[in-house]
Design a protein around this motif. Sequence first.
Motif, PDB file in Angstrom:
ATOM      1  N   GLY A  55      22.026  41.631  26.963  1.00  0.00           N
ATOM      2  CA  GLY A  55      22.461  41.348  25.783  1.00  0.00           C
ATOM      3  C   GLY A  55      23.802  42.182  25.550  1.00  0.00           C
ATOM      4  N   LYS A  56      24.642  42.492  26.146  1.00  0.00           N
ATOM      5  CA  LYS A  56      25.570  43.299  26.024  1.00  0.00           C
ATOM      6  C   LYS A  56      26.903  42.260  25.939  1.00  0.00           C
ATOM      7  N   PRO A  57      27.412  42.333  24.665  1.00  0.00           N
ATOM      8  CA  PRO A  57      28.462  41.208  24.341  1.00  0.00           C
ATOM      9  C   PRO A  57      29.628  41.274  25.409  1.00  0.00           C
ATOM     10  N   GLN A  58      29.883  42.469  25.857  1.00  0.00           N
ATOM     11  CA  GLN A  58      31.244  42.856  26.550  1.00  0.00           C
ATOM     12  C   GLN A  58      31.088  41.923  27.920  1.00  0.00           C
ATOM     13  N   TYR A  59      29.936  41.171  28.355  1.00  0.00           N
ATOM     14  CA  TYR A  59      30.101  40.312  29.365  1.00  0.00           C
ATOM     15  C   TYR A  59      30.439  39.023  29.065  1.00  0.00           C
ATOM     16  N   PHE A  60      30.730  38.805  27.885  1.00  0.00           N
ATOM     17  CA  PHE A  60      31.742  37.545  27.358  1.00  0.00           C
ATOM     18  C   PHE A  60      32.878  37.702  27.681  1.00  0.00           C
ATOM     19  N   LEU A  61      33.436  38.602  27.337  1.00  0.00           N
ATOM     20  CA  LEU A  61      35.021  39.257  27.540  1.00  0.00           C
ATOM     21  C   LEU A  61      35.093  38.888  29.164  1.00  0.00           C
ATOM     22  N   TYR A  62      34.348  39.653  29.609  1.00  0.00           N
ATOM     23  CA  TYR A  62      34.409  39.957  31.320  1.00  0.00           C
ATOM     24  C   TYR A  62      34.347  38.462  32.038  1.00  0.00           C
ATOM     25  N   GLY A  63      33.583  37.552  31.367  1.00  0.00           N
ATOM     26  CA  GLY A  63      33.586  36.299  32.011  1.00  0.00           C
ATOM     27  C   GLY A  63      34.846  35.373  31.677  1.00  0.00           C
ATOM     28  N   LEU A  64      35.343  35.595  30.617  1.00  0.00           N
ATOM     29  CA  LEU A  64      36.565  35.065  30.074  1.00  0.00           C
ATOM     30  C   LEU A  64      37.949  35.592  31.001  1.00  0.00           C
ATOM     31  N   LEU A  65      37.869  36.824  31.182  1.00  0.00           N
ATOM     32  CA  LEU A  65      38.809  37.428  32.107  1.00  0.00           C
ATOM     33  C   LEU A  65      38.724  36.974  33.646  1.00  0.00           C
ATOM     34  N   CYS A  66      37.472  36.937  33.829  1.00  0.00           N
ATOM     35  CA  CYS A  66      37.166  36.324  35.410  1.00  0.00           C
ATOM     36  C   CYS A  66      37.965  35.084  35.547  1.00  0.00           C
ATOM     37  N   GLY A  67      37.291  34.272  34.732  1.00  0.00           N
ATOM     38  CA  GLY A  67      37.619  32.732  34.642  1.00  0.00           C
ATOM     39  C   GLY A  67      39.077  32.436  34.617  1.00  0.00           C
ATOM     40  N   TYR A  68      39.609  33.142  33.516  1.00  0.00           N
ATOM     41  CA  TYR A  68      41.107  32.717  33.313  1.00  0.00           C
ATOM     42  C   TYR A  68      42.028  33.724  34.136  1.00  0.00           C
ATOM     43  N   GLY A  69      41.777  34.916  34.605  1.00  0.00           N
ATOM     44  CA  GLY A  69      42.444  35.704  35.419  1.00  0.00           C
ATOM     45  C   GLY A  69      42.461  35.213  36.942  1.00  0.00           C
ATOM     46  N   PHE A  70      41.460  34.585  37.459  1.00  0.00           N
ATOM     47  CA  PHE A  70      41.652  33.996  38.692  1.00  0.00           C
ATOM     48  C   PHE A  70      42.358  32.714  38.565  1.00  0.00           C
ATOM     49  N   ALA A  71      42.217  31.880  37.755  1.00  0.00           N
ATOM     50  CA  ALA A  71      42.686  30.521  37.526  1.00  0.00           C
ATOM     51  C   ALA A  71      44.221  30.905  37.296  1.00  0.00           C
ATOM     52  N   TRP A  72      44.620  31.643  36.575  1.00  0.00           N
ATOM     53  CA  TRP A  72      46.267  31.768  36.426  1.00  0.00           C
ATOM     54  C   TRP A  72      46.741  32.516  37.585  1.00  0.00           C
ATOM     55  N   ILE A  73      46.118  33.310  38.154  1.00  0.00           N
ATOM     56  CA  ILE A  73      46.563  33.759  39.361  1.00  0.00           C
ATOM     57  C   ILE A  73      46.830  32.584  40.468  1.00  0.00           C
ATOM     58  N   GLY A  74      45.980  31.767  40.692  1.00  0.00           N
ATOM     59  CA  GLY A  74      46.007  30.684  41.386  1.00  0.00           C
ATOM     60  C   GLY A  74      47.567  29.742  40.957  1.00  0.00           C
ATOM     61  N   HIS A  75      47.496  29.474  39.539  1.00  0.00           N
ATOM     62  CA  HIS A  75      48.507  28.492  39.157  1.00  0.00           C
ATOM     63  C   HIS A  75      49.769  29.191  39.386  1.00  0.00           C
ATOM     64  N   PHE A  76      50.113  30.621  38.768  1.00  0.00           N
ATOM     65  CA  PHE A  76      51.367  31.030  38.807  1.00  0.00           C
ATOM     66  C   PHE A  76      51.717  31.660  40.186  1.00  0.00           C
ATOM     67  N   GLY A  77      50.707  32.029  41.003  1.00  0.00           N
ATOM     68  CA  GLY A  77      51.167  32.928  42.328  1.00  0.00           C
ATOM     69  C   GLY A  77      51.095  31.738  43.586  1.00  0.00           C
ATOM     70  N   PHE A  78      50.398  30.634  43.406  1.00  0.00           N
ATOM     71  CA  PHE A  78      49.994  29.825  44.345  1.00  0.00           C
ATOM     72  C   PHE A  78      50.446  28.341  44.193  1.00  0.00           C
ATOM     73  N   GLU A  79      50.042  27.913  43.104  1.00  0.00           N
ATOM     74  CA  GLU A  79      50.203  26.471  42.880  1.00  0.00           C
ATOM     75  C   GLU A  79      51.540  26.439  42.349  1.00  0.00           C
ATOM     76  N   LYS A  80      52.079  27.341  41.609  1.00  0.00           N
ATOM     77  CA  LYS A  80      53.501  27.485  41.111  1.00  0.00           C
ATOM     78  C   LYS A  80      53.478  26.306  39.869  1.00  0.00           C
ATOM     79  N   ASN A  81      52.691  26.257  39.193  1.00  0.00           N
ATOM     80  CA  ASN A  81      52.575  25.332  37.907  1.00  0.00           C
ATOM     81  C   ASN A  81      52.085  26.056  36.879  1.00  0.00           C
ATOM     82  N   LYS A  82      52.354  25.537  35.831  1.00  0.00           N
ATOM     83  CA  LYS A  82      51.566  26.146  34.325  1.00  0.00           C
ATOM     84  C   LYS A  82      50.404  25.305  34.071  1.00  0.00           C
ATOM     85  N   PRO A  83      49.277  26.705  33.792  1.00  0.00           N
ATOM     86  CA  PRO A  83      48.084  25.695  33.541  1.00  0.00           C
ATOM     87  C   PRO A  83      48.010  24.765  32.432  1.00  0.00           C
ATOM     88  N   ALA A  84      47.223  23.632  32.773  1.00  0.00           N
ATOM     89  CA  ALA A  84      47.271  22.554  31.632  1.00  0.00           C
ATOM     90  C   ALA A  84      46.295  22.948  30.556  1.00  0.00           C
TER      91      ALA A  84
END
Length: 110
Positions: A55-84
């Motif tokens: 019931g702790k709402p900070q887990y929602f923020l953690y989920g967003l950080l995990c999802g977008y953080g890993f995705a953006w590292i993938g795009h900017f660091g490896f795919e070399k493109n801007k996320p759609a």
Amino acid sequence: MPAQDQAAPDISAFNSFAEFYPFYLNEHSNQTCRRLHFVGSSLSLMCLAMLFITGKPQYFLYGLLCGYGFAWIGHFGFEKNKPASFKRPLYSFMGDWVMYKDIWIGKIKF
């Protein structure tokens, strides 16, 4: 051919998710990028579960950080493109989960 070597299509021109998804997959042609998306999505699901368990709402923020953080590292660091997600956030969010499912069922190489 890597996504960055191709002329970028106007992603606002897609009229349906079915039209958008092949473009989305092309933007995730790098295996490390796909793996980072998969890890980020998995961690996001774990955070969502923790939100419901604790019931702790900070887990929602953690989920967003995990999802977008890993995705953006993938795009900017490896795919070399801007996320759609910057231009088509709903279709991109849907694409994340369809690709996640496709990786689980073996339709897309992990």
